[in-house]
Design a protein around this motif. Structure first.
Motif, PDB file in Angstrom:
ATOM      1  N   SER A   1      34.321  40.690  29.557  1.00  0.00           N
ATOM      2  CA  SER A   1      35.148  41.882  29.370  1.00  0.00           C
ATOM      3  C   SER A   1      36.568  41.564  29.826  1.00  0.00           C
ATOM      4  CB  SER A   1      34.582  43.060  30.166  1.00  0.00           C
ATOM      5  OG  SER A   1      34.459  42.729  31.529  1.00  0.00           O
ATOM      6  N   PRO A   2      37.580  42.126  29.151  1.00  0.00           N
ATOM      7  CA  PRO A   2      38.966  41.831  29.515  1.00  0.00           C
ATOM      8  C   PRO A   2      39.464  42.703  30.659  1.00  0.00           C
ATOM      9  CG  PRO A   2      38.933  43.308  27.654  1.00  0.00           C
ATOM     10  CD  PRO A   2      37.483  43.008  27.971  1.00  0.00           C
ATOM     11  N   TYR A   3      40.522  42.238  31.324  1.00  0.00           N
ATOM     12  CA  TYR A   3      41.309  43.112  32.190  1.00  0.00           C
ATOM     13  C   TYR A   3      42.330  43.780  31.283  1.00  0.00           C
ATOM     14  CZ  TYR A   3      39.388  40.860  36.362  1.00  0.00           C
ATOM     15  OH  TYR A   3      38.550  40.402  37.346  1.00  0.00           O
ATOM     16  N   TRP A   4      42.204  45.086  31.081  1.00  0.00           N
ATOM     17  CA  TRP A   4      42.964  45.771  30.046  1.00  0.00           C
ATOM     18  C   TRP A   4      44.465  45.667  30.273  1.00  0.00           C
ATOM     19  CZ3 TRP A   4      41.188  46.853  25.539  1.00  0.00           C
ATOM     20  CH2 TRP A   4      41.937  47.657  24.662  1.00  0.00           C
ATOM     21  N   ASN A   5      45.154  45.075  29.300  1.00  0.00           N
ATOM     22  CA  ASN A   5      46.605  44.910  29.328  1.00  0.00           C
ATOM     23  C   ASN A   5      47.117  44.329  30.639  1.00  0.00           C
ATOM     24  OD1 ASN A   5      47.231  45.587  26.719  1.00  0.00           O
ATOM     25  ND2 ASN A   5      47.674  47.742  27.158  1.00  0.00           N
ATOM     26  N   ASP A   6      46.382  43.382  31.174  1.00  0.00           N
ATOM     27  CA  ASP A   6      46.809  42.665  32.371  1.00  0.00           C
ATOM     28  C   ASP A   6      46.562  41.175  32.148  1.00  0.00           C
ATOM     29  OD1 ASP A   6      47.345  41.643  34.898  1.00  0.00           O
ATOM     30  OD2 ASP A   6      46.561  43.424  35.917  1.00  0.00           O
ATOM     31  N   PRO A   7      47.442  40.527  31.358  1.00  0.00           N
ATOM     32  CA  PRO A   7      47.209  39.130  31.019  1.00  0.00           C
ATOM     33  C   PRO A   7      47.222  38.185  32.212  1.00  0.00           C
ATOM     34  CG  PRO A   7      49.366  39.856  30.255  1.00  0.00           C
ATOM     35  CD  PRO A   7      48.634  41.074  30.689  1.00  0.00           C
ATOM     36  N   GLY A   8      47.900  38.579  33.298  1.00  0.00           N
ATOM     37  CA  GLY A   8      47.886  37.739  34.496  1.00  0.00           C
ATOM     38  C   GLY A   8      46.488  37.619  35.067  1.00  0.00           C
ATOM     39  N   LEU A   9      45.813  38.774  35.219  1.00  0.00           N
ATOM     40  CA  LEU A   9      44.428  38.756  35.683  1.00  0.00           C
ATOM     41  C   LEU A   9      43.521  38.105  34.644  1.00  0.00           C
ATOM     42  CD1 LEU A   9      43.979  42.247  37.415  1.00  0.00           C
ATOM     43  CD2 LEU A   9      44.095  39.996  38.500  1.00  0.00           C
ATOM     44  N   GLY A  10      43.866  38.297  33.360  1.00  0.00           N
ATOM     45  CA  GLY A  10      43.091  37.675  32.298  1.00  0.00           C
ATOM     46  C   GLY A  10      43.107  36.163  32.396  1.00  0.00           C
ATOM     47  N   LEU A  11      44.267  35.608  32.697  1.00  0.00           N
ATOM     48  CA  LEU A  11      44.368  34.153  32.848  1.00  0.00           C
ATOM     49  C   LEU A  11      43.553  33.658  34.046  1.00  0.00           C
ATOM     50  CD1 LEU A  11      48.139  33.539  32.052  1.00  0.00           C
ATOM     51  CD2 LEU A  11      46.191  32.625  30.771  1.00  0.00           C
ATOM     52  N   GLU A  12      43.564  34.436  35.135  1.00  0.00           N
ATOM     53  CA  GLU A  12      42.777  34.036  36.302  1.00  0.00           C
ATOM     54  C   GLU A  12      41.281  34.042  35.981  1.00  0.00           C
ATOM     55  OE1 GLU A  12      43.730  32.764  39.256  1.00  0.00           O
ATOM     56  OE2 GLU A  12      45.650  32.689  38.191  1.00  0.00           O
TER      57      GLU A  12
ATOM     58  N   MET B   1      40.011  33.667  32.979  1.00  0.00           N
ATOM     59  CA  MET B   1      39.814  32.550  32.066  1.00  0.00           C
ATOM     60  C   MET B   1      39.685  31.243  32.847  1.00  0.00           C
ATOM     61  SD  MET B   1      42.269  31.272  28.908  1.00  0.00           S
ATOM     62  CE  MET B   1      41.774  32.559  27.771  1.00  0.00           C
ATOM     63  N   ARG B   2      40.535  31.070  33.839  1.00  0.00           N
ATOM     64  CA  ARG B   2      40.487  29.852  34.651  1.00  0.00           C
ATOM     65  C   ARG B   2      39.133  29.711  35.353  1.00  0.00           C
ATOM     66  NH1 ARG B   2      44.813  30.474  36.868  1.00  0.00           N
ATOM     67  NH2 ARG B   2      46.037  28.754  35.982  1.00  0.00           N
ATOM     68  N   LYS B   3      38.649  30.793  35.937  1.00  0.00           N
ATOM     69  CA  LYS B   3      37.375  30.760  36.657  1.00  0.00           C
ATOM     70  C   LYS B   3      36.235  30.290  35.766  1.00  0.00           C
ATOM     71  CE  LYS B   3      33.903  33.889  38.626  1.00  0.00           C
ATOM     72  NZ  LYS B   3      33.573  35.313  38.938  1.00  0.00           N
ATOM     73  N   PHE B   4      36.154  30.852  34.569  1.00  0.00           N
ATOM     74  CA  PHE B   4      35.029  30.521  33.703  1.00  0.00           C
ATOM     75  C   PHE B   4      35.233  29.197  32.977  1.00  0.00           C
ATOM     76  CE2 PHE B   4      34.235  35.033  34.405  1.00  0.00           C
ATOM     77  CZ  PHE B   4      32.878  35.000  34.684  1.00  0.00           C
ATOM     78  N   ALA B   5      36.472  28.798  32.754  1.00  0.00           N
ATOM     79  CA  ALA B   5      36.719  27.478  32.179  1.00  0.00           C
ATOM     80  C   ALA B   5      36.277  26.388  33.151  1.00  0.00           C
ATOM     81  CB  ALA B   5      38.191  27.313  31.833  1.00  0.00           C
ATOM     82  N   VAL B   6      36.569  26.576  34.423  1.00  0.00           N
ATOM     83  CA  VAL B   6      36.139  25.611  35.448  1.00  0.00           C
ATOM     84  C   VAL B   6      34.623  25.559  35.524  1.00  0.00           C
ATOM     85  CG1 VAL B   6      36.088  25.155  37.935  1.00  0.00           C
ATOM     86  CG2 VAL B   6      38.253  25.741  36.809  1.00  0.00           C
ATOM     87  N   GLU B   7      33.978  26.738  35.510  1.00  0.00           N
ATOM     88  CA  GLU B   7      32.515  26.770  35.570  1.00  0.00           C
ATOM     89  C   GLU B   7      31.898  26.052  34.371  1.00  0.00           C
ATOM     90  OE1 GLU B   7      28.834  29.988  35.292  1.00  0.00           O
ATOM     91  OE2 GLU B   7      30.728  30.633  36.174  1.00  0.00           O
ATOM     92  N   ALA B   8      32.427  26.305  33.185  1.00  0.00           N
ATOM     93  CA  ALA B   8      31.891  25.656  31.990  1.00  0.00           C
ATOM     94  C   ALA B   8      32.087  24.145  32.047  1.00  0.00           C
ATOM     95  CB  ALA B   8      32.555  26.234  30.740  1.00  0.00           C
TER      96      ALA B   8
END
Length: 260
Positions: free
Chosen positions: A9-20, A22-29
């Protein structure tokens, strides 16, 4: 190639939190040996057909942030963002390599007019194709799944895997699976649809992320919760199925509109 689909699920209209996120799950993957991770449609802001805020150029901070994450995690990323253009933005998907290089870009061709997306966004005009390892890969976005000629165009270019970031609502979720399987079986390639999950101000989403094989069978699928879905894409299976059941050689290039 191990593909990871990030059903989130996205952080609604908060791309800064969205990038964080994304980073968390990219590292996990990456830690679980995935080669490529794909995120839902407009994940950094949430998909909204009426909203063009946070539109940015390819050289802007949002794409720059995704490129940084790819380098840091050592994984390829399929991201989606509102791309700034001359008059209206485009709904754009971008493929980034683990070194941060941009591999391909695709802007949604079929805009969702029932939601007014065509009033606020410009339609794309080009395919998005890149090679990841030895797998020739194409990009489409959500509503595009309903239009098989687009997928035929990718098949004609030799694509073996289609990745489709989506924001497909709960009320029509059965069609996400239906069209994912249909496009895969029809054109004998892998189709991976990664969907949003959870409520947003636009609609409610229930996941249903899935990967269909070149025989049209579901190979992996998500539940209704946030999760990472993995599958080992083997493009040699595409070649084998196309060779052993060469239906496409019987395809007629008849101009059907001319038939009486």
């Amino acid at each position: 190639m191990i593909l990871c689909l990030a059903q989130l699920s996205p952080y609604w209209n908060d791309p800064g939190l969205g990038l964080e996120k994304m980073r968390k799950f990219a590292v996990e993957a990456s830690q679980k040996d995935a080669d490529l991770i794909a995120f839902p449609e407009q994940f950094l802001t949430g998909w909204d057909p009426d909203d063009t805020s946070f539109a940015t150029k390819e050289t802007g901070s949002l794409v720059g942030g995704m490129r940084d994450i790819a380098r840091e995690a050592g994984i390829g990323i399929i991201g989606s963002f509102r791309e700034e253009s001359d008059n209206k933005p485009k709904n754009t998907c971008i493929a980034i390599g683990p070194d941060g290089d941009i591999l391909a870009k695709y802007s949604k061709i079929h805009l969702f007019s029932p939601g007014g997306e065509d009033e606020h966004y410009l339609a794309g005009k080009d395919l998005g194709i890149f090679r990841y390892g030895s797998c020739k890969t194409g990009l489409a976005i959500c509503y595009d799944l309903r239009f098989s000629p687009l997928f035929q165009a990718y098949r004609d270019k030799g694509v073996e895997l289609m990745i489709v970031p989506s924001a497909w609502p709960s009320s029509r979720i059965k069609y996400l699976t239906l069209f994912t399987r249909s496009r895969a079986a029809e054109f004998q390639f892998f189709v991976a649809s990664v969907n949003t999950v959870g409520p947003t101000p636009v609609d409610n989403y229930s996941g249903g992320t899935c990967i269909a094989g070149p025989d049209g069978t579901i190979r992996a699928c998500g539940s209704g919760n946030e999760e990472l879905v993995y599958y080992d894409i083997r493009e040699e299976e595409v070649k084998s199925i196309r060779a052993n059941f060469p239906v496409y050689r019987d395809y007629s290039k008849t101009d059907y509109k001319s038939l009486k």
